[in-house]
Design a protein around this motif. Structure first.
Motif, PDB file in Angstrom:
ATOM      1  N   LYS A 121       0.707  -1.265   0.032  1.00 29.33           N
ATOM      2  CA  LYS A 121      -0.003  -0.188  -0.178  1.00 29.33           C
ATOM      3  C   LYS A 121       0.957   1.309  -0.018  1.00 29.33           C
ATOM      4  N   GLY A 122       2.079   1.458   0.600  1.00 29.61           N
ATOM      5  CA  GLY A 122       2.709   2.468   0.700  1.00 29.61           C
ATOM      6  C   GLY A 122       3.427   2.829  -0.782  1.00 29.61           C
ATOM      7  N   LEU A 123       3.845   1.957  -1.480  1.00 35.73           N
ATOM      8  CA  LEU A 123       4.436   1.914  -2.925  1.00 35.73           C
ATOM      9  C   LEU A 123       3.137   2.280  -3.784  1.00 35.73           C
ATOM     10  N   GLU A 124       1.992   1.644  -3.634  1.00 40.76           N
ATOM     11  CA  GLU A 124       0.990   2.065  -4.295  1.00 40.76           C
ATOM     12  C   GLU A 124       0.448   3.468  -3.964  1.00 40.76           C
ATOM     13  N   ALA A 125       0.428   4.136  -2.825  1.00 40.02           N
ATOM     14  CA  ALA A 125       0.116   5.491  -2.570  1.00 40.02           C
ATOM     15  C   ALA A 125       0.953   6.420  -3.495  1.00 40.02           C
ATOM     16  N   GLN A 126       2.326   6.150  -3.280  1.00 39.98           N
ATOM     17  CA  GLN A 126       3.352   6.819  -3.810  1.00 39.98           C
ATOM     18  C   GLN A 126       3.092   7.132  -5.185  1.00 39.98           C
ATOM     19  N   ALA A 127       2.653   5.890  -6.139  1.00 42.73           N
ATOM     20  CA  ALA A 127       2.585   5.885  -7.351  1.00 42.73           C
ATOM     21  C   ALA A 127       1.457   6.435  -7.726  1.00 42.73           C
ATOM     22  N   TYR A 128       0.382   6.365  -7.205  1.00 47.92           N
ATOM     23  CA  TYR A 128      -1.048   7.006  -7.387  1.00 47.92           C
ATOM     24  C   TYR A 128      -0.714   8.601  -7.303  1.00 47.92           C
ATOM     25  N   ASN A 129       0.267   8.940  -6.130  1.00 49.39           N
ATOM     26  CA  ASN A 129       0.245  10.321  -6.142  1.00 49.39           C
ATOM     27  C   ASN A 129       0.992  11.235  -7.123  1.00 49.39           C
ATOM     28  N   ASN A 130       2.068  10.512  -7.469  1.00 46.76           N
ATOM     29  CA  ASN A 130       3.256  10.946  -8.657  1.00 46.76           C
ATOM     30  C   ASN A 130       2.449  10.945 -10.022  1.00 46.76           C
ATOM     31  N   ILE A 131       1.752   9.866 -10.274  1.00 44.90           N
ATOM     32  CA  ILE A 131       0.696  10.212 -11.504  1.00 44.90           C
ATOM     33  C   ILE A 131      -0.138  11.249 -11.190  1.00 44.90           C
ATOM     34  N   GLY A 132      -0.718  11.455 -10.254  1.00 46.34           N
ATOM     35  CA  GLY A 132      -1.658  12.727  -9.957  1.00 46.34           C
ATOM     36  C   GLY A 132      -0.894  13.943 -10.110  1.00 46.34           C
ATOM     37  N   THR A 133       0.199  14.098  -9.741  1.00 47.73           N
ATOM     38  CA  THR A 133       1.047  15.131  -9.957  1.00 47.73           C
ATOM     39  C   THR A 133       1.589  15.720 -11.271  1.00 47.73           C
ATOM     40  N   LEU A 134       1.720  14.524 -12.027  1.00 47.63           N
ATOM     41  CA  LEU A 134       2.245  14.493 -13.273  1.00 47.63           C
ATOM     42  C   LEU A 134       0.934  15.068 -14.234  1.00 47.63           C
ATOM     43  N   TYR A 135      -0.279  14.479 -14.039  1.00 48.67           N
ATOM     44  CA  TYR A 135      -1.338  15.150 -14.787  1.00 48.67           C
ATOM     45  C   TYR A 135      -1.844  16.521 -14.393  1.00 48.67           C
ATOM     46  N   SER A 136      -1.695  16.869 -12.982  1.00 48.79           N
ATOM     47  CA  SER A 136      -1.931  18.369 -12.429  1.00 48.79           C
ATOM     48  C   SER A 136      -1.010  19.303 -13.445  1.00 48.79           C
ATOM     49  N   LEU A 149      -7.034  10.681  -4.870  1.00 52.97           N
ATOM     50  CA  LEU A 149      -7.912  10.147  -3.890  1.00 52.97           C
ATOM     51  C   LEU A 149      -7.797   8.727  -3.831  1.00 52.97           C
ATOM     52  N   LEU A 150      -7.302   7.968  -4.860  1.00 53.33           N
ATOM     53  CA  LEU A 150      -6.750   6.411  -4.852  1.00 53.33           C
ATOM     54  C   LEU A 150      -5.548   6.331  -3.991  1.00 53.33           C
ATOM     55  N   SER A 151      -4.720   7.599  -4.086  1.00 53.34           N
ATOM     56  CA  SER A 151      -3.411   7.647  -3.288  1.00 53.34           C
ATOM     57  C   SER A 151      -3.856   7.904  -1.696  1.00 53.34           C
ATOM     58  N   PHE A 152      -4.763   8.609  -1.200  1.00 55.08           N
ATOM     59  CA  PHE A 152      -5.165   8.944  -0.090  1.00 55.08           C
ATOM     60  C   PHE A 152      -5.552   7.663   0.555  1.00 55.08           C
ATOM     61  N   LYS A 153      -6.534   6.916  -0.041  1.00 53.95           N
ATOM     62  CA  LYS A 153      -7.138   5.750   0.401  1.00 53.95           C
ATOM     63  C   LYS A 153      -5.928   4.449   0.495  1.00 53.95           C
TER      64      LYS A 153
END
Length: 675
Positions: A121-136, A149-153
């Motif tokens: 879950k830790g690696l999953e959270a970081q991956a989702y967060n960085n994908i979100g940052t790239l799109y932002s 939101l997937l990152s925070f969950k």
């Protein structure tokens, strides 16, 4: 253009920070390099390579990429998927410091695939967060919010403080984008507390900067300056030069309109960017700000009047500097595929050319700006919808937390009941009394939930109505007619008239976009937009009709009205009344007055009237769509649901002498003032 872009700068600076940044410093790098020289070809060596890559990524991203590549190669050889996933994350972050962002998403998605396979879950959270940052950073908030939101969950399930704090920062960002600054502060303060607890200086400084951004957007410069200085100080103490440059660039906006002070902060920031990474994403934004500051000094007639001896004394020299830095930023924006910044730079170049009197180049750049803006328009609408959906997800999460809290309290209550039953009969009586109180509380909570749902329903309808109004005002037919008129005046050697039309069209576009973000706007801004619209329509149709605006309101700057409510009445009067006159002697009168504690808008024309206009409406070549009286009535109904004191009323009558008169009555709403 400057003010609207500053808010975008703040949002992008905040979005541009990834989750895995480590503490940097020469001592840490030397220590890791010493360990690497003696490390064996095992998992411990991969950990050292990853840590060393994180240290180098800000100051020497090329070396960082080589270190992560070595870690990826060794992880594959040892079949250590955990280390492989984190090396993919690190390589993507190192690549984000290049101007060309191609290939970053591929590494983040590889890391996410590994995280899902090994259920980390830790690696999953970081991956989702960085994908979100790239799109932002690409301006795609639809996909960004989904990944945040997937990152925070995943972070909550991982129970790791640093990832939970990052999730809180992202929730703060959702509210920041919706101008819900109080809620954004709440999430940011929670994140700051966690980062201080775990001694993560990088995130402490980043969060302080985010809080400062919040205050800056709220219009509280003193509080913003306090947090900016704290953020820059933390970066300085730990030798993070990129962080220092970002903080200085952000602080500059607080000193408008002191352009010399603004320029001093921007140039200090750029000097650092040039030393570390001149093609950094924030370097591009800072270059745009520097160019716009030079433009403001030249445009405001301050050439030769500043205290800074290094500034040119000649207006044209200032405009040369402005063009130089804007074109540098434009080159980076094109390379990084940042369409919103590319649009901004073309628009600013058009203003520079206009100041020089080079109207042909001004027109060419403004046309590029308009074309890019049109391509971004649909994405902006999607972003607005995404923000609403993200807020709904956040609200559902908060309700789930409340529900879990109630369940926990219920378990405690059941335990107390069992103990009381063993003691005496009086315990039964106390339990029943407590149960009745809980039922009442549950009933009241249900009532409150229903009330909130109804409010959200009204707000959603209002948003949809406002989007229809925006599309009506800025439909492509109207835009291209105005652009064709501009081209005609330029080709007909009438640059003065072309420049006048450009200024008015730019002013109208700016007012419409600014007003569209709020449910209530200042009366003086809305009145100005109506005048600009009528003037552009008159110029567009070669003055086939005359118009006049009358107002007896002396304090329009403190009164608020719903945006884009009166404009359709003027539009209908022109296109369905005046345009159908055989003799081109149409007259449009717009009147604003205060009667019996209400604001009364009157739109009167001497056109063909209601019945006659129905026969010509189907064949009218000048206006294909109209917002319609039914939509106006729908908006008034929603406005009445929001405004408590007073009711909005609208009626339309046909004049005896020809034409129609539309009357719109709105309750007086005053803007809240801060002391």
């Amino acid at each position: 253009m400057l003010n609207s872009k500053l808010s975008l700068i703040i949002g992008l600076l905040f979005l541009g920070i990834c989750t895995s940044a480590q503490q940097r410093g020469r001592k840490a790098i030397d220590s890791l390099e010493a360990k690497l020289r003696t490390a064996k070809q095992d998992t411990n060596r991969i950990k050292i390579l990853h840590a060393l890559g994180m240290e180098y990524q800000y100051d020497d991203y090329k070396k960082a990429i080589n270190l992560f590549d070595e870690g990826i190669k060794l992880s594959r050889k040892l079949d250590w998927r955990y280390g492989l996933g984190y090396c993919y994350i690190g390589r993507g972050e190192a690549m984000s410091h290049k101007a060309d962002k191609t290939g970053i998403l591929e590494y983040y998605e590889k890391a996410l695939d590994i995280a899902l396979r090994i259920k980390d879950k830790g690696l999953e959270a970081q991956a989702y967060n960085n994908i979100g940052t790239l799109y932002s950073n690409q301006g795609n908030l639809v996909d960004a919010m989904e990944n945040y939101l997937l990152s925070f969950k995943a972070a909550e399930l991982s129970k790791k403080d640093n990832l939970i704090a990052t999730g809180l920062l992202n929730l703060g960002l959702v509210n920041f984008k919706q101008n819900n600054f109080a809620k954004a502060h709440e999430y940011q303060q929670q994140a700051l507390k966690i980062y201080k607890k775990i001694n993560n200086y990088e995130k402490v400084a980043n969060t302080l900067g985010a809080i400062a951004n919040n205050y800056a957007m709220e219009g509280k410069p003193k509080e913003a300056e306090k947090y900016y200085l704290q953020s820059v100080k933390v970066y300085q103490e730990h030798g993070n030069k990129i962080g220092q440059a970002i903080g200085l660039s952000e602080m500059a906006i607080l000193y408008v309109p002191d352009y010399e002070k603004i320029l001093s902060y921007q140039l200090k920031a750029q000097k650092i960017f040039e030393e570390i990474n001149p093609k950094h994403y924030n370097s591009m934004m800072n270059l745009g700000n520097i160019g716009y500051t030079y433009l403001n000094i030249a445009r405001d007639g301050l050439a030769g009047k500043t205290k800074n001896p290094d500034l040119p004394k000649n207006k044209m020299q200032l405009l040369d500097l402005a063009e130089r830095d804007i074109r540098k930023g434009l080159g980076i924006s094109i390379q990084s595929k940042s369409k919103d910044w590319e649009s901004y730079f073309y628009g600013t170049l058009a203003e520079v050319d206009e100041q020089r009197g080079n109207f042909k180049n001004a027109y060419d750049n403004f046309k590029k700006y308009s074309e890019l803006n049109d391509s971004l328009y649909s994405q902006q609408m999607k972003n607005k919808i995404a923000r609403l959906e993200a807020q709904r997800e956040v609200d559902l999460r908060d309700k789930q937390i409340e529900l879990n809290t109630l369940k926990f309290k219920a378990y405690k209550l059941y335990f107390a009941i069992a103990a009381i039953l063993l003691v005496a009969l009086i315990g039964v009586f106390l339990f029943r009394s407590r149960l009745r109180g809980l039922k009442l509380k549950h009933y009241l909570e249900n009532q409150e939930a229903e009330r909130r749902a109804n409010e959200l329903k009204h707000l959603n309808r209002l948003c949809e109505s406002e989007l229809k109004a925006i599309r009506s005002q800025m439909n492509p037919h109207f835009i291209f007619n105005v652009l064709n008129s501009i081209e005609y005046y330029i080709m007909d050697s009438e640059p003065a008239m072309a420049a006048k039309l450009i200024q008015k069209f730019a002013g109208l576009s700016r007012l419409i976009l600014e007003n569209s973000t709020q449910s209530m706007v200042a009366l003086d801004k809305e009145w100005k937009a109506l005048k600009l619209y009528a003037e552009l329509e008159a110029m567009r149709f070669n003055d086939e009709f005359t118009y006049s605006f009358e107002s007896n309101i002396t304090h329009s700057n403190i009164l608020l009205v719903p945006p884009m409510l009166v404009q359709p009445l003027i539009e209908n009067a022109i296109h369905h009344g005046l345009r159908n006159l055989k003799e081109k002697n149409g007259i449009l009168r717009v009147k604003l007055e205060e009667l019996e504690g209400q604001l009364v808008f009157t739109v009167e024309d001497n056109g063909v009237g209601l019945e006659a206009s129905k026969s010509t409406r189907k064949v009218n070549p000048f206006k294909e769509k109209s917002i319609g009286l039914e939509s106006i009535s729908d908006r008034l109904e929603m406005v009445n649901n929001i405004i408590e004191n007073g009711k909005a009323v609208f009626h339309l009558v046909e004049n005896e002498t020809g034409g129609c008169t539309a009357v719109l009555k709105l309750p007086k709403v005053f803007a809240q003032t801060t002391e």
